[in-house]
Scaffold this active site. Structure first.
Site, short mmCIF file in Angstrom:
data_model
loop_
_atom_site.label_atom_id
_atom_site.label_comp_id
_atom_site.label_asym_id
_atom_site.label_seq_id
_atom_site.Cartn_x
_atom_site.Cartn_y
_atom_site.Cartn_z
N ASP A 37 0.84 -1.20 0.00
CA ASP A 37 0.00 0.00 0.00
C ASP A 37 0.87 1.25 0.00
O ASP A 37 0.56 2.25 -0.62
CB ASP A 37 -0.89 0.03 1.26
CG ASP A 37 -1.99 -1.02 1.16
OD1 ASP A 37 -2.02 -1.74 0.14
OD2 ASP A 37 -2.80 -1.12 2.11
N GLU A 39 3.94 1.62 -1.19
CA GLU A 39 4.54 1.89 -2.50
C GLU A 39 3.49 2.46 -3.45
O GLU A 39 3.77 3.36 -4.24
CB GLU A 39 5.13 0.59 -3.08
CG GLU A 39 6.39 0.14 -2.37
CD GLU A 39 6.77 -1.31 -2.70
OE1 GLU A 39 7.90 -1.53 -3.09
OE2 GLU A 39 5.91 -2.20 -2.55
N PHE A 40 2.28 1.91 -3.33
CA PHE A 40 1.19 2.40 -4.17
C PHE A 40 0.92 3.88 -3.89
O PHE A 40 0.81 4.70 -4.80
CB PHE A 40 -0.08 1.57 -3.90
CG PHE A 40 -1.25 1.98 -4.73
CD1 PHE A 40 -1.45 1.45 -6.00
CD2 PHE A 40 -2.16 2.93 -4.26
CE1 PHE A 40 -2.53 1.84 -6.78
CE2 PHE A 40 -3.25 3.33 -5.04
CZ PHE A 40 -3.42 2.78 -6.29
N ASP A 41 0.85 4.23 -2.60
CA ASP A 41 0.60 5.63 -2.23
C ASP A 41 1.70 6.54 -2.76
O ASP A 41 1.44 7.68 -3.16
CB ASP A 41 0.51 5.77 -0.71
CG ASP A 41 -0.79 5.17 -0.19
OD1 ASP A 41 -1.69 4.94 -1.01
OD2 ASP A 41 -0.90 4.93 1.03
N LEU A 87 -37.20 -5.14 -12.58
CA LEU A 87 -37.49 -6.54 -12.91
C LEU A 87 -38.78 -6.99 -12.25
O LEU A 87 -39.12 -6.53 -11.17
CB LEU A 87 -36.35 -7.44 -12.43
CG LEU A 87 -34.99 -7.26 -13.09
CD1 LEU A 87 -33.96 -8.16 -12.43
CD2 LEU A 87 -35.08 -7.59 -14.58
N GLU A 116 -28.05 -15.35 -11.95
CA GLU A 116 -27.07 -14.44 -11.33
C GLU A 116 -27.55 -14.04 -9.95
O GLU A 116 -28.76 -13.96 -9.73
CB GLU A 116 -26.96 -13.13 -12.15
CG GLU A 116 -26.64 -13.33 -13.58
CD GLU A 116 -26.75 -12.03 -14.39
OE1 GLU A 116 -27.01 -10.96 -13.78
OE2 GLU A 116 -26.60 -12.10 -15.61
N LYS A 118 -28.74 -11.51 -7.19
CA LYS A 118 -29.34 -10.18 -7.27
C LYS A 118 -28.66 -9.33 -6.20
O LYS A 118 -28.83 -9.56 -5.00
CB LYS A 118 -30.84 -10.26 -7.03
CG LYS A 118 -31.54 -8.93 -7.19
CD LYS A 118 -33.04 -9.13 -7.19
CE LYS A 118 -33.82 -7.88 -7.48
NZ LYS A 118 -33.45 -6.71 -6.74
N CYS A 420 -41.59 3.62 36.18
CA CYS A 420 -40.29 3.70 35.48
C CYS A 420 -39.28 2.76 36.15
O CYS A 420 -39.10 2.81 37.36
CB CYS A 420 -39.78 5.13 35.54
SG CYS A 420 -38.11 5.31 34.94
S1 IVH Z 1 -30.74 -6.91 -14.66
C1 IVH Z 1 -33.30 -4.70 -17.77
N1 IVH Z 1 -29.21 -8.21 -12.96
O1 IVH Z 1 -32.40 -5.28 -9.36
C2 IVH Z 1 -32.74 -5.51 -16.68
N2 IVH Z 1 -30.52 -6.42 -12.13
O2 IVH Z 1 -35.37 -5.23 -9.26
C3 IVH Z 1 -31.79 -4.80 -15.85
N3 IVH Z 1 -30.17 -5.93 -9.74
O3 IVH Z 1 -32.93 -2.29 -11.08
C4 IVH Z 1 -31.56 -5.39 -14.53
N4 IVH Z 1 -28.68 -7.51 -9.39
O4 IVH Z 1 -30.77 -2.53 -9.77
C5 IVH Z 1 -30.11 -7.21 -13.13
N5 IVH Z 1 -27.77 -9.41 -11.60
C6 IVH Z 1 -28.65 -8.42 -11.75
C7 IVH Z 1 -29.05 -7.58 -10.69
C8 IVH Z 1 -29.98 -6.60 -10.92
C9 IVH Z 1 -29.36 -6.50 -8.85
C10 IVH Z 1 -31.09 -4.83 -9.44
C11 IVH Z 1 -31.11 -3.71 -10.47
C12 IVH Z 1 -32.53 -3.61 -10.92
C13 IVH Z 1 -33.26 -4.27 -9.80
C14 IVH Z 1 -34.57 -4.86 -10.30
#
Ligand code: IVH
Length: 683
Positions: A37, A39-41, A87, A116, A118, A420
């Site tokens: 860190d 060296e980076f700084d 979504l 994926e 969320k 109380c």
């Molecule tokens: S796709 C048009 N992928 O969830 C589709 N959204 O409830 C674009 N989010 O507004 C969204 N992880 O902020 C997508 N792997 C993921 C996500 C993700 C979190 C959020 C995003 C979106 C919200 C929808």
């Protein structure tokens, strides 16, 4: 050698930019740093120094932007090129099957689906032109969002420039900005420390802390000071290629390419070709939830083929080719050991559950909040019960259910006391409210301690030598029970207490002595009269001029003051009618506190700018913004924030907002630079 040839420096700057970003990538994306860190700084500091010397050569993708420093006065609202949709959501596993069959039917084939995590953060749109990050917009209302580019550039995992041969001229990607759990904890620990040092009672601290990583990420993204944003440690994931040009035919290939260009892509991504795979992957992701260093709240399922996505299209709100499967809040069952009652500064008596320690969302939980007496009755909570605790959006978990089948046979119902727990005075309830308050405002210990802490606080009397611990000790050991008792303290009495030395005693005495110069409006605030905050205290002090005038005022007199309503008026009348408070005011006056406004502070300054409205904008080399605003006011002007037709003069520092300048120019308002201002008014 030509004396004016600085090309070596320019080359060094270029080299440093590349080198630092390469180290950034190794550190933040690959988790495999090559240098320390320190060296980076050193590299970064050298670049900052060169950029100060040769600002004209500062590159648009310079990693110096990672440390922030730029201010955004107002976030510009910018239309999205493509709407930012949300979504379709479900909590029901069965809906995943419905999604699968619906999609299969619409496409006439078994679709490939990408699963994926969320990410539970804030959506962001990033635009790159010729590989250079040029704009970062929040989702806003989906059609237009706020330009938070300066702040987003401090996020080290987000590339400022993309290095590859196949990058489209224009690229828009979407993703999520989040605050890692660790950074969130750190931020709260620091804040907690600051609040304790300010003398805020521990039971009041919880509610002043940041609630959860998502809200904090969202608030952080909207901070005006990008250096503070940089310190907080936001991070990001990119999960969607939004622009058209240059895309590969599938979402998964696109994610891979974005990843290879240096974007942070979420972990646990999987292509599924049957419902079983989808559900089993949902379980895998959920099982990782509490172990991940960031919050997730579900799994997103997306049709992989882009032509299939196009075929499915959108509803008004969301794409038909994706669905979010949300996980339930994280829960656990544990035994309720006891119900403790805490008395806060306002006298509110709040029940807190002590629990047998249980692991919940990666942390051990020992306590949970129980809202009020009604809630205890509704769930018939009894010590010994097996209760369900949940981590929702708040930091403290909540009790959400009681498993009566597991109740021990000898259990006793819990009775909320009538008095109380601290001072045994009667508890009162305001009509329509569930909270019970201790009625003894003048001598209930936690209420008194809260009052004393408020009195010495920074925005009140600002007596830094007196913190909560000391005040608590004074109450217990020296019988301090009123504010006025503080002013009677003798140094030798304090010195006799354990842990006090000459130095700390003299700091306390000096602090109390200096507080006698604190102006009346702050004294009024410090008294802790209910509903009289800082601003109301200022208004009252200006209007009445002295405490004696206030003590004689009628309800009508109070209500006539701008911004004072019936609630504040009632509270003031009750305060002045209370004999205990009357005695207290006499003693404080005798001690020498300021109970009237200094007449000189009331008069409007007369000067060369009298009667003018001045807007101060940008940053100045000689003064801070506060200082220059004060100078302008000393010269007689009123300083306002925004340019309007009433503005008489604009004082423009470095980097004044272009929109503000344009507006001032359009209105024909004179604009003075710092130098011109000094020449005309100060020399
Ligand atoms: S796709 C048009 N992928 O969830 C589709 N959204 O409830 C674009 N989010 O507004 C969204 N992880 O902020 C997508 N792997 C993921 C996500 C993700 C979190 C959020 C995003 C979106 C919200 C929808």
């Amino acid at each position: 050698m030509n004396l004016f040839d600085f090309s070596a420096e320019r080359e060094e700057m270029n080299r440093l930019c590349e080198e630092i970003e390469a180290h950034n990538r190794r550190y933040y994306l690959e988790d495999a740093p090559l240098i320390s860190d320190r060296e980076f700084d050193a590299l970064l500091n050298r670049l900052l120094e060169l950029e100060r010397l040769y600002p004209e050569w500062k590159r648009a993708d310079s990693p110096s932007q990672r440390v922030g420093g730029g201010l955004t006065e107002r976030f510009q609202t910018v239309p999205h090129k493509r709407p930012m949709l949300s979504l379709d959501n479900t909590y029901d596993e069965a809906d995943l099957s419905a999604f699968f069959s619906r999609t299969e039917k619409a496409l006439g084939l078994i679709p490939e689906l990408v699963c994926e995590p969320k990410i539970d953060g804030v959506a962001i749109s990033l635009t790159y032109q010729n590989g250079l990050l040029v704009q970062a917009l929040t989702r806003g209302n989906g059609t237009e969002g706020d330009d938070v580019t300066l702040n987003v550039k401090t996020i080290r995992s987000i590339p400022l420039r993309l290095l590859a041969s196949d990058i489209p001229e224009e690229l828009e990607v979407r993703g999520e900005i989040y605050l890692p759990k660790g950074a969130f904890e750190r931020l709260n620990r620091t804040l907690e420390q600051q609040l304790l040092e300010k003398g805020i009672p521990p039971q009041d601290i919880q509610e002043q802390l940041y609630k959860n990583p998502r809200n904090t990420a969202s608030g952080t993204l909207k901070l005006q000071d990008s250096a503070e944003v940089a310190r907080r440690g936001l991070d990001a994931f990119v999960y969607f290629w939004a622009s058209d040009n240059g895309r590969s035919p599938s979402h998964s290939e696109n994610l891979n390419r974005l990843g290879s260009w240096g974007f942070p892509i979420p972990p646990f991504i999987k292509i599924a070709i049957c419902l079983e795979d989808v559900i089993s992957h949902a379980h895998t992701i959920e099982s990782q939830r509490s172990k991940l260093p960031f919050d997730i709240d579900g799994m997103v399922l997306k049709v992989n083929g882009l032509s299939q996505q196009d075929e499915l299209g959108f509803t008004a709100k969301s794409p038909r080719w994706a669905i979010a499967y949300k996980f339930e809040a994280e829960q656990a069952f544990t035994r309720l050991l006891s119900i403790e009652l805490q008395v806060g500064r306002t006298g509110a008596v709040t029940p807190v559950a002590n629990l047998a320690p249980v692991l919940l969302a990666g942390t051990t939980v020992k306590r949970a909040s129980i809202h009020n007496a009604d809630f205890i009755r509704e769930l018939d909570l009894r010590p010994g019960d097996l209760v369900r605790v949940e981590k929702g959006g708040d930091i403290i978990p909540k009790i959400t259910a009681n498993d009566l089948s597991q109740r021990p046979t000898n259990s006793q119902p819990f009775h909320f006391p009538e008095t109380c727990p601290e001072c045994h005075s009667e508890l009162r309830q305001n009509p329509g409210e569930a909270i019970r308050y201790c009625s003894n405002q003048s001598s209930c210990p936690p209420q008194l301690l809260g009052k004393l802490c408020h009195f010495v606080g920074r925005k009140a009397m600002d007596i830094q030598a007196l913190g909560e611990k000391t005040l608590d000790l004074f109450m217990k050991e020296l019988g301090v029970c009123q504010i006025s008792d503080l002013y009677q303290l003798q140094p030798n009495v304090i010195l006799a207490l354990e842990g006090f030395q000459e130095k700390s005693v003299s700091n306390i005495i000096q602090g109390l002595e200096q507080s006698k110069q604190v102006p009346f409006d702050r004294v009024l605030f410090a008294l802790g009269i209910r509903h009289v905050g800082e601003t109301v205290a200022k208004t009252l002090a200006r209007h009445f001029g002295s405490i004696d005038n206030m003590a004689q005022a009628s309800e009508q007199d109070f209500i006539e003051v701008e911004e004072i309503g019936a609630v504040i008026a009632q509270s003031l009348l009750a305060f002045f009618a209370d004999p205990v408070q009357q005695q207290e005011l006499i003693k404080l006056k005798e001690a020498g506190l300021q109970f009237s406004l200094d007449p000189s502070s009331m008069k409007v300054h007369q000067g060369p700018l009298s009667g003018m409205q001045v807007v101060v904008s940008g940053s100045f080399s000689r003064w801070s913004r506060d200082e220059i605003t004060r100078i302008v006011e000393e010269l007689g002007a009123k300083s306002t924030g925004s340019v309007s037709s009433k503005t008489n003069l604009v004082l423009a520092g470095e980097a004044m907002g272009p929109a503000k300048r344009a507006k001032a120019e359009a209105l024909g308002i004179p604009i003075l630079s710092e130098q011109e201002f000094i020449q005309q008014f100060l020399s």
